[in-house]
Design a protein around this motif. Sequence first.
Motif, PDB file in Angstrom:
ATOM      1  N   SER A  34      29.751  21.430  18.913  1.00 39.63           N
ATOM      2  CA  SER A  34      30.890  21.938  19.664  1.00 39.63           C
ATOM      3  C   SER A  34      32.173  21.315  19.155  1.00 39.63           C
ATOM      4  CB  SER A  34      30.719  21.651  21.151  1.00 39.63           C
ATOM      5  OG  SER A  34      30.620  20.276  21.347  1.00 39.63           O
ATOM      6  N   ALA A  35      33.292  21.921  19.518  1.00 40.86           N
ATOM      7  CA  ALA A  35      34.571  21.469  18.989  1.00 40.86           C
ATOM      8  C   ALA A  35      34.913  20.080  19.482  1.00 40.86           C
ATOM      9  CB  ALA A  35      35.668  22.443  19.397  1.00 40.86           C
ATOM     10  N   ALA A  36      35.397  19.232  18.566  1.00 44.71           N
ATOM     11  CA  ALA A  36      35.856  17.884  18.924  1.00 44.71           C
ATOM     12  C   ALA A  36      37.336  17.929  19.228  1.00 44.71           C
ATOM     13  CB  ALA A  36      35.591  16.925  17.762  1.00 44.71           C
ATOM     14  N   PRO A  37      37.849  16.939  19.953  1.00 46.48           N
ATOM     15  CA  PRO A  37      39.291  16.893  20.175  1.00 46.48           C
ATOM     16  C   PRO A  37      40.030  16.785  18.852  1.00 46.48           C
ATOM     17  CG  PRO A  37      38.141  15.323  21.591  1.00 46.48           C
ATOM     18  CD  PRO A  37      37.153  15.848  20.610  1.00 46.48           C
ATOM     19  N   ASP A  38      41.208  17.312  18.793  1.00 47.72           N
ATOM     20  CA  ASP A  38      42.058  17.143  17.629  1.00 47.72           C
ATOM     21  C   ASP A  38      42.320  15.660  17.435  1.00 47.72           C
ATOM     22  OD1 ASP A  38      44.041  17.009  15.754  1.00 47.72           O
ATOM     23  OD2 ASP A  38      45.421  18.372  16.791  1.00 47.72           O
ATOM     24  N   ALA A 119      29.671  17.003  35.105  1.00 51.04           N
ATOM     25  CA  ALA A 119      29.645  18.415  34.743  1.00 51.04           C
ATOM     26  C   ALA A 119      29.831  18.549  33.235  1.00 51.04           C
ATOM     27  CB  ALA A 119      30.757  19.167  35.472  1.00 51.04           C
ATOM     28  N   LYS A 120      29.451  19.711  32.708  1.00 47.33           N
ATOM     29  CA  LYS A 120      29.505  19.932  31.264  1.00 47.33           C
ATOM     30  C   LYS A 120      30.929  20.100  30.744  1.00 47.33           C
ATOM     31  CE  LYS A 120      25.154  20.060  29.780  1.00 47.33           C
ATOM     32  NZ  LYS A 120      24.657  19.310  28.609  1.00 47.33           N
ATOM     33  N   GLN A 121      31.866  20.401  31.633  1.00 46.91           N
ATOM     34  CA  GLN A 121      33.251  20.594  31.221  1.00 46.91           C
ATOM     35  C   GLN A 121      34.171  19.695  32.038  1.00 46.91           C
ATOM     36  OE1 GLN A 121      34.008  22.553  28.650  1.00 46.91           O
ATOM     37  NE2 GLN A 121      31.876  23.244  28.431  1.00 46.91           N
ATOM     38  N   ARG A 122      35.248  19.255  31.416  1.00 44.20           N
ATOM     39  CA  ARG A 122      36.265  18.515  32.140  1.00 44.20           C
ATOM     40  C   ARG A 122      37.019  19.437  33.093  1.00 44.20           C
ATOM     41  NH1 ARG A 122      37.929  13.414  30.332  1.00 44.20           N
ATOM     42  NH2 ARG A 122      36.584  12.609  28.651  1.00 44.20           N
ATOM     43  N   GLY A 126      42.005  17.789  32.582  1.00 41.44           N
ATOM     44  CA  GLY A 126      41.312  17.000  31.565  1.00 41.44           C
ATOM     45  C   GLY A 126      40.469  15.878  32.135  1.00 41.44           C
ATOM     46  N   GLU A 127      40.299  15.844  33.446  1.00 44.65           N
ATOM     47  CA  GLU A 127      39.569  14.762  34.100  1.00 44.65           C
ATOM     48  C   GLU A 127      38.057  14.990  34.041  1.00 44.65           C
ATOM     49  OE1 GLU A 127      40.214  17.785  37.441  1.00 44.65           O
ATOM     50  OE2 GLU A 127      41.203  17.148  35.573  1.00 44.65           O
ATOM     51  N   TYR A 171      36.105  10.167  23.843  1.00 43.74           N
ATOM     52  CA  TYR A 171      36.919  10.223  22.629  1.00 43.74           C
ATOM     53  C   TYR A 171      38.149  11.096  22.882  1.00 43.74           C
ATOM     54  CZ  TYR A 171      38.009  10.803  17.637  1.00 43.74           C
ATOM     55  OH  TYR A 171      38.612  10.807  16.407  1.00 43.74           O
ATOM     56  N   GLY A 172      39.332  10.512  22.679  1.00 43.80           N
ATOM     57  CA  GLY A 172      40.562  11.226  22.963  1.00 43.80           C
ATOM     58  C   GLY A 172      41.015  11.145  24.400  1.00 43.80           C
ATOM     59  N   HIS A 173      40.214  10.473  25.260  1.00 46.74           N
ATOM     60  CA  HIS A 173      40.535  10.398  26.691  1.00 46.74           C
ATOM     61  C   HIS A 173      40.335   8.979  27.233  1.00 46.74           C
ATOM     62  CE1 HIS A 173      40.577  14.851  27.201  1.00 46.74           C
ATOM     63  NE2 HIS A 173      39.626  14.822  26.290  1.00 46.74           N
ATOM     64  N   PHE A 174      40.382   7.980  26.370  1.00 44.06           N
ATOM     65  CA  PHE A 174      40.029   6.633  26.806  1.00 44.06           C
ATOM     66  C   PHE A 174      40.884   6.152  27.973  1.00 44.06           C
ATOM     67  CE2 PHE A 174      38.497   6.515  22.327  1.00 44.06           C
ATOM     68  CZ  PHE A 174      37.156   6.327  22.599  1.00 44.06           C
ATOM     69  N   LYS A 175      42.194   6.294  27.862  1.00 40.73           N
ATOM     70  CA  LYS A 175      43.072   5.780  28.906  1.00 40.73           C
ATOM     71  C   LYS A 175      42.862   6.526  30.223  1.00 40.73           C
ATOM     72  CE  LYS A 175      46.705   4.207  25.747  1.00 40.73           C
ATOM     73  NZ  LYS A 175      48.128   4.388  25.341  1.00 40.73           N
ATOM     74  N   GLU A 176      42.807   7.861  30.137  1.00 39.76           N
ATOM     75  CA  GLU A 176      42.654   8.653  31.355  1.00 39.76           C
ATOM     76  C   GLU A 176      41.319   8.365  32.038  1.00 39.76           C
ATOM     77  OE1 GLU A 176      44.716  11.343  28.229  1.00 39.76           O
ATOM     78  OE2 GLU A 176      43.297   9.670  28.291  1.00 39.76           O
ATOM     79  N   ASP A 177      40.251   8.281  31.240  1.00 40.24           N
ATOM     80  CA  ASP A 177      38.935   8.038  31.834  1.00 40.24           C
ATOM     81  C   ASP A 177      38.854   6.643  32.448  1.00 40.24           C
ATOM     82  OD1 ASP A 177      38.317  10.552  30.954  1.00 40.24           O
ATOM     83  OD2 ASP A 177      36.877   9.918  29.423  1.00 40.24           O
TER      84      ASP A 177
END
Length: 448
Positions: A34-38, A119-122, A126-127, A171-177
Amino acid sequence: MSHRQVPRTGRAFAALTAVAACSAGLLAASGPASAAPDPASATAGATAGDDATRTAARQRASVPYPNLAPTPPMGWNNWSYYMCDINEKVVLDNARALVRTGLANKGYDTVTVDDCWMAKQRGPQGELVPDKDKFPHGMAHIGRELHRMGLKFGIYEDVGTLTCGKYPGSYGHFKEDARQFARWGVDYLKADGCNVPRPAGRTKEQIYREVYEQQSQALEATGRPITFSVSAPAYFQYDGDSVWHQVIDWSARVGNLWRGGRDIALEQQSPATKWSSIVYNFRYNAGLAQLQRPGRWNDPDFLLAGDTGLNRHEMQSQMSLWAMMAAPLISSTDLGKLSPEAREVLGNEEIIAVDQDPLGKQGKVIEQNDGFTVMSKPLRHGQRAVALFNSGDTPRTVSTTAAAAGLPEASSYRLRDLVTGRVGQSDGAIVAQDVPAHGTVLYRVTAR
């Protein structure tokens, strides 16, 4: 239901319907289907070509993560027993069992929800979103309930684009997570390493170090003390000792404990496989003593006491050997179904005291052959714990000496068997007669 295990370095995976596609996760350096974050939207350390930013990130990472685990962590995790068959009731029932059995009062105080909780999707912002069928009241509710019981709340995530079970990674969401975990009251994060992209020109070791440093910094930035369990070394166990040990070295700076290698066996596997797994994990972890230091712990994975097929001697051996290695004592079984023997093994306060000894030293192997191992561990007040482990299939006598175990010269030595409570005297010989197959005798030895 029955699940098939797929051998792998970082995690042992079963072919649950939800995770069947994850068998390629051993070498998580390649991105998932599946697509990775940019990468440009990921934290800067994971991008290629920005040397100045990476240098600044490395300088921030040169300050070790706070020492939040002065003694090896203890508690419960669902993975080895339940895998993805996890929900709110399972977690809270096992938490209540920790309290009811008295294990919580003996130090087993952290309850960790492993993979497949989300869940499978954020969500739209983006949470991370908990699976509503499994956790209808959400993860903050789990945290509140565990805290109400006097327990700590642990959770699982992954530093890659997806977890090993193909749920959203950080990955790409470290701070938010990290901020989300702090809001939920999380006290402990286990961060796996599946599905970590490898940007062009970066080595596997470089990118793993960078993403784990980013996760570490994000946790610290929340202001909440969150014990950090790093899984990075498990993905390098077969990459050569020099690389493996280097990964362990930086893992000890970015976190408080680290998974060193192969996962422990699963509940559904055969008794022989479980025992072989215990011995394998013991042997690889026993060789890492020089890389451990007080407050930074080698983690050879979960305790299986209570699982089907293991006899009393095998459960006792794992508990004793893990204590000798100053390993985290994290049960992964159905605590509501513990046999009296399993409860006694897990709750042995004298063996827990060896594991939790304030010196924080991992014991070392002082003698070993194909059929037995002798370990010695320094304890406070000049005492030593000495383990005599019979790994063979028939009873045997195992012995060493006080001098070989590192004890000072004395006229006599006091030996206390930490399982039976029996006390003996010796002029220097440390002997266990007729140690049962797969059994371990553990002594606390004091020079007189």
